[in-house]
Design a protein around this motif. Sequence first.
Motif, PDB file in Angstrom:
ATOM      1  N   ASP A  11       0.834  -1.210   0.000  1.00 15.86           N
ATOM      2  CA  ASP A  11       0.000   0.000   0.000  1.00 15.86           C
ATOM      3  C   ASP A  11       0.869   1.260   0.000  1.00 15.86           C
ATOM      4  O   ASP A  11       0.560   2.239  -0.677  1.00 15.86           O
ATOM      5  N   ASN A  12       1.938   1.215   0.752  1.00 18.87           N
ATOM      6  CA  ASN A  12       2.868   2.341   0.813  1.00 18.87           C
ATOM      7  C   ASN A  12       3.470   2.616  -0.564  1.00 18.87           C
ATOM      8  O   ASN A  12       3.574   3.764  -0.994  1.00 18.87           O
ATOM      9  N   LEU A  13       3.872   1.563  -1.250  1.00 19.20           N
ATOM     10  CA  LEU A  13       4.420   1.733  -2.602  1.00 19.20           C
ATOM     11  C   LEU A  13       3.356   2.221  -3.574  1.00 19.20           C
ATOM     12  O   LEU A  13       3.640   3.039  -4.448  1.00 19.20           O
ATOM     13  N   ARG A  14       2.134   1.727  -3.432  1.00 18.02           N
ATOM     14  CA  ARG A  14       1.040   2.158  -4.325  1.00 18.02           C
ATOM     15  C   ARG A  14       0.802   3.663  -4.188  1.00 18.02           C
ATOM     16  O   ARG A  14       0.562   4.351  -5.167  1.00 18.02           O
ATOM     17  N   ARG A  15       0.877   4.175  -2.963  1.00 15.53           N
ATOM     18  CA  ARG A  15       0.698   5.617  -2.751  1.00 15.53           C
ATOM     19  C   ARG A  15       1.803   6.422  -3.445  1.00 15.53           C
ATOM     20  O   ARG A  15       1.617   7.580  -3.766  1.00 15.53           O
ATOM     21  N   ARG A  16       2.942   5.783  -3.667  1.00  8.20           N
ATOM     22  CA  ARG A  16       4.063   6.438  -4.361  1.00  8.20           C
ATOM     23  C   ARG A  16       4.029   6.204  -5.871  1.00  8.20           C
ATOM     24  O   ARG A  16       4.970   6.559  -6.575  1.00  8.20           O
ATOM     25  N   GLY A  17       2.975   5.560  -6.364  1.00  5.45           N
ATOM     26  CA  GLY A  17       2.832   5.367  -7.797  1.00  5.45           C
ATOM     27  C   GLY A  17       3.308   4.034  -8.338  1.00  5.45           C
ATOM     28  O   GLY A  17       3.280   3.815  -9.540  1.00  5.45           O
ATOM     29  N   VAL A  18       3.748   3.135  -7.460  1.00  5.75           N
ATOM     30  CA  VAL A  18       4.193   1.814  -7.910  1.00  5.75           C
ATOM     31  C   VAL A  18       3.054   0.841  -7.675  1.00  5.75           C
ATOM     32  O   VAL A  18       2.577   0.696  -6.556  1.00  5.75           O
TER      33      VAL A  18
END
Length: 176
Positions: A11-18
Amino acid sequence: MQTIEAMELIDNLRRRGVGVFTSRDLSLLFCEKGIKLKKTVANLVKRGALIRAARGIYVHASQPIVDYVREQIVLSLRGSVEFIYISLECALHRHHLITQVPTALTLMTTGRSAQLQTPFGLIELRHTSRNPADLYRRTEIAEGPLPWASPSLAIQDANRTGRAQGLLKDYQEQYG
């Protein structure tokens, strides 16, 4: 790794666009290998946090789904080893050379031809033996992470592969 902890990491990476991950990415992210990694990933898929797009490729299941998800899947599968660009029916339609809207993402690659059925739609890769330096000069960056064939390159690709011939003929007859 606990499923909740793994979900927080992706989820943390998704918030960064990954939002597209290879098995190797997940191994590095979770600091796991082998059976342990497979169990963690299987739990994430089972819980609906990840969607299996292809063998060894996973997409974060949050809405909205990752922009240009099929292009990201191709990049994850083939990486920077090959020159890949959008061509054939997709490029012909983008350049208004055919009126039919393609349902598959059609690409040319200096690597192997392949056809991938993903939950996000069909991806078709066709091999070209052309020089990557020449292809680089004849493609353009538009929207998304992959370059697009110029109109002349898209027509040449269609002629070389024998694809979209009827669509091109219909267009030429209708619009000259």
